[in-house]
Design a protein around this motif. Structure first.
Motif, mmCIF file in Angstrom:
data_model
loop_
_atom_site.group_PDB
_atom_site.id
_atom_site.type_symbol
_atom_site.label_atom_id
_atom_site.label_comp_id
_atom_site.label_asym_id
_atom_site.label_seq_id
_atom_site.Cartn_x
_atom_site.Cartn_y
_atom_site.Cartn_z
ATOM 1 N N LEU A 112 0.830 -1.203 0.000
ATOM 2 C CA LEU A 112 0.000 0.000 0.000
ATOM 3 C C LEU A 112 0.866 1.255 0.000
ATOM 4 N N GLU A 113 1.922 1.255 0.810
ATOM 5 C CA GLU A 113 2.801 2.432 0.899
ATOM 6 C C GLU A 113 3.693 2.560 -0.332
ATOM 7 N N ALA A 114 4.336 1.456 -0.732
ATOM 8 C CA ALA A 114 5.304 1.520 -1.825
ATOM 9 C C ALA A 114 4.641 1.797 -3.170
ATOM 10 N N SER A 115 3.385 1.406 -3.319
ATOM 11 C CA SER A 115 2.684 1.591 -4.593
ATOM 12 C C SER A 115 2.019 2.956 -4.707
ATOM 13 N N ASN A 116 2.080 3.751 -3.627
ATOM 14 C CA ASN A 116 1.474 5.089 -3.619
ATOM 15 C C ASN A 116 -0.054 5.040 -3.773
ATOM 16 N N VAL A 117 -0.663 3.963 -3.299
ATOM 17 C CA VAL A 117 -2.113 3.840 -3.414
ATOM 18 C C VAL A 117 -2.822 4.915 -2.596
ATOM 19 N N ALA A 118 -2.263 5.285 -1.440
ATOM 20 C CA ALA A 118 -2.911 6.316 -0.620
ATOM 21 C C ALA A 118 -3.008 7.631 -1.392
ATOM 22 N N GLU A 119 -1.947 8.000 -2.111
ATOM 23 C CA GLU A 119 -1.971 9.232 -2.895
ATOM 24 C C GLU A 119 -2.926 9.101 -4.090
ATOM 25 N N ILE A 120 -2.957 7.903 -4.684
ATOM 26 C CA ILE A 120 -3.854 7.671 -5.818
ATOM 27 C C ILE A 120 -5.312 7.785 -5.381
#
Length: 523
Positions: A112-120
């Motif tokens: 979740l963190e490394a894929s930048n899902v929170a920003e997406i």
């Protein structure tokens, strides 16, 4: 106590705690922060992101109020009771299945963190985004090329993304608002770096700059720490002899995991690990967000009673963050920051123009000093000349990085250079046994300065459980990476006495992070 009676008692404890929280929030005209509402606290005021994404003053005040002493105490009670209630009610088989698979949660959080899902998902808004579009955005950021909407992604399968995010939703780390459509919540928004998707694509190395440390801490905890702790079992168990000779046991699980003889920080300083070092450095910022009392507080130590130009030595003080924090409100003190030569050489530059007056005036100065070596016979302090004995040795979050024998060496070197009136202040976590009968020391501490502690509770909450778990998780982190630990007050008392110091006062924070300040004097 009968089990059903104990469950009713836990239920009552939770109800009373909620009433206390409600009373405080109602008095401020506020509601408690919602789990379903994101709070993007890393978005800077000058960010090009839309203003409606930035946390409102009301949201910030809602979060700040969680650290109010009355609210924090009620939260701890509710969390402790809730954890005990769940552990009692849940079928043991389900508890076994969940606990033995906690690594799945950590791995999913790492993604979740490394894929930048929170920003997406931040850009998607409260209606969320379908897994197909999440996969497309991830690929665009990581590969640096556009993927047309509706086009299949080349390297990421949306169905797999959906299943990983759905697991996190069961742990309330985000929301599934429709089948395969996910949105941020209060927890996942903590991992948002505040950077735009273009910034993440073009300058990924700056992702953690200016953040509160939470995104980087997740990355650190779920990478080398996660890999290392999987070797904890093998490291703790006796090694089986192999032939006539067996290999000596590595110093830590980290050494096993990475097949290296370097210490953790030495390994991080390798050129190829520069990004990991930056991530760890950024992640440690969460220690400053734990709500603990400031070192500069006169309830920790009577700084205002020290004479003008009294010298405080910040042992292993890095670039001087603690010294600056102490020097600002106490201009009569002179701070000497001791650390390794390579750290001291770059320390003033790391501050830029910030606090330039402190450094130029010599009120905060730097000295290359290995704390495993004897202290100099006289400290050369700008503005104070040669000082035979400092007023205070300050050891902040250092001892938990080292095994007992090394801690005794560090403290013994300070004792050898101390004067009769020199004080030692240790700032570290202070763990407490999880039983009704405390193992707190009854001797070796001044009688009129009994240590503060976690309040004792009646059954069935003599074990605070989840309310104090973060301190014990940090304990195993130190064991895993450095063969060190967070310590109980009794263990700290034994260390200080072995090095020639006697504890006279203790100030300890309540759960969940038991940061403490210990004052000791020469024996």
């Amino acid at each position: 106590m009968a089990t059903l009676a104990a469950l009713r008692s836990l239920h009552s404890t939770i109800g009373a705690a909620l009433s206390e929280i409600e009373q405080v929030y109602n008095s401020q005209g506020l509601d408690y922060p919602s789990l379903d509402v994101p709070s993007y606290q890393n978005i800077p005021a000058d960010s090009p992101l839309p203003a409606e994404l930035k946390p409102t003053e009301k949201q910030l005040e809602q979060e700040r109020l969680t650290t109010d002493p009355a609210v924090a105490n009620a939260i701890n009670l509710a969390v402790a009771a809730g954890g005990r209630l769940l552990a009692t009610l849940q079928q043991p088989l389900i508890s076994v299945l969940e606990t033995s698979h906690l690594g799945h949660i950590a791995a999913a959080l790492s993604f979740l963190e490394a894929s930048n899902v929170a920003e997406i998902l931040r850009d998607a808004g409260p209606d969320g985004l379908h897994a197909k579009d999440i996969a497309r955005k991830i690929e665009e950021i990581h590969l640096g090329k556009e993927v047309a909407p509706g086009s299949p992604t080349e390297q990421i399968e949306p169905a797999k993304i959906s299943h990983v995010l759905r697991l996190l939703a069961t742990q309330h780390w985000l929301r599934e608002v429709k089948p395969d459509v996910f949105a941020n919540n209060r927890l996942s928004s903590l991992l948002d770096s505040g950077k735009t998707l273009d910034q993440l694509r073009t300058t990924p190395e700056k992702k953690y700059d200016g953040t509160n440390g939470f995104p980087a801490f997740i990355g650190f905890s779920t990478s080398e720490l996660f890999r290392s702790v999987t070797y904890l079992r093998d490291w703790l168990l006796p090694a089986s002899p192999s032939g006539s000779q067996s290999k000596p046991k590595p110093e830590t699980p980290f050494h096993l995991a990475y097949n290296t003889e370097e210490g953790y920080y030495g390994w991080l300083e390798r050129p190829e690990n520069a990004s990991r070092l930056a991530q760890v450095g950024s992640g440690m910022a969460i220690a400053r967000a734990s709500g603990r009392k400031s070192i500069a507080d006169t309830s920790v130590f009577p700084w205002d009673k020290l004479a003008k130009d009294s010298v405080v030595v910040d042992v292993g003080g890095g670039i001087g963050s603690v010294s600056v924090q102490l020097a600002e409100p106490h201009p009569h003190l002179r701070l000497v920051v001791q650390d390794r030569a390579q750290t001291v050489a770059i320390a003033p530059k790391m501050w830029g123009d910030a606090h330039k007056d402190l450094f130029d005036s010599g009120r905060v100065s730097f000295q290359a000093q290995d704390f495993f070596e004897p202290q100099p016979q006289a400290l050369q302090v700008p503005g104070a000349g040669a000082v035979a004995h400092p007023a205070v040795y300050l050891v902040t979050r250092v001892l938990h990085n080292w095994p007992d024998a090394d801690c005794v060496k560090i403290l013994a070197n300070l004792r050898a250079a101390a004067g009769p009136d020199t004080k030692l202040i240790i700032h570290d976590m202070i763990l407490q046994p999880l039983c009704a009968e405390s193992a707190e020391p009854t001797s070796g501490i001044t009688a009129d300065n009994k240590p503060t502690s976690v309040p004792s509770l009646q059954a069935p909450l003599e074990n605070w459980g989840k309310a104090v778990a973060p301190g014990h998780l940090a304990d195993i982190t130190m064991l895993t990476l450095m063969n060190a630990r967070e310590r109980t007050l009794e263990e700290l008392r034994e260390l200080t006495l072995a090095a020639g110091w006697r504890i006279t006062d203790v100030d300890r924070s309540p759960p969940p992070l038991p940061w403490g300040y210990i004052v000791a004097v020469p024996v």
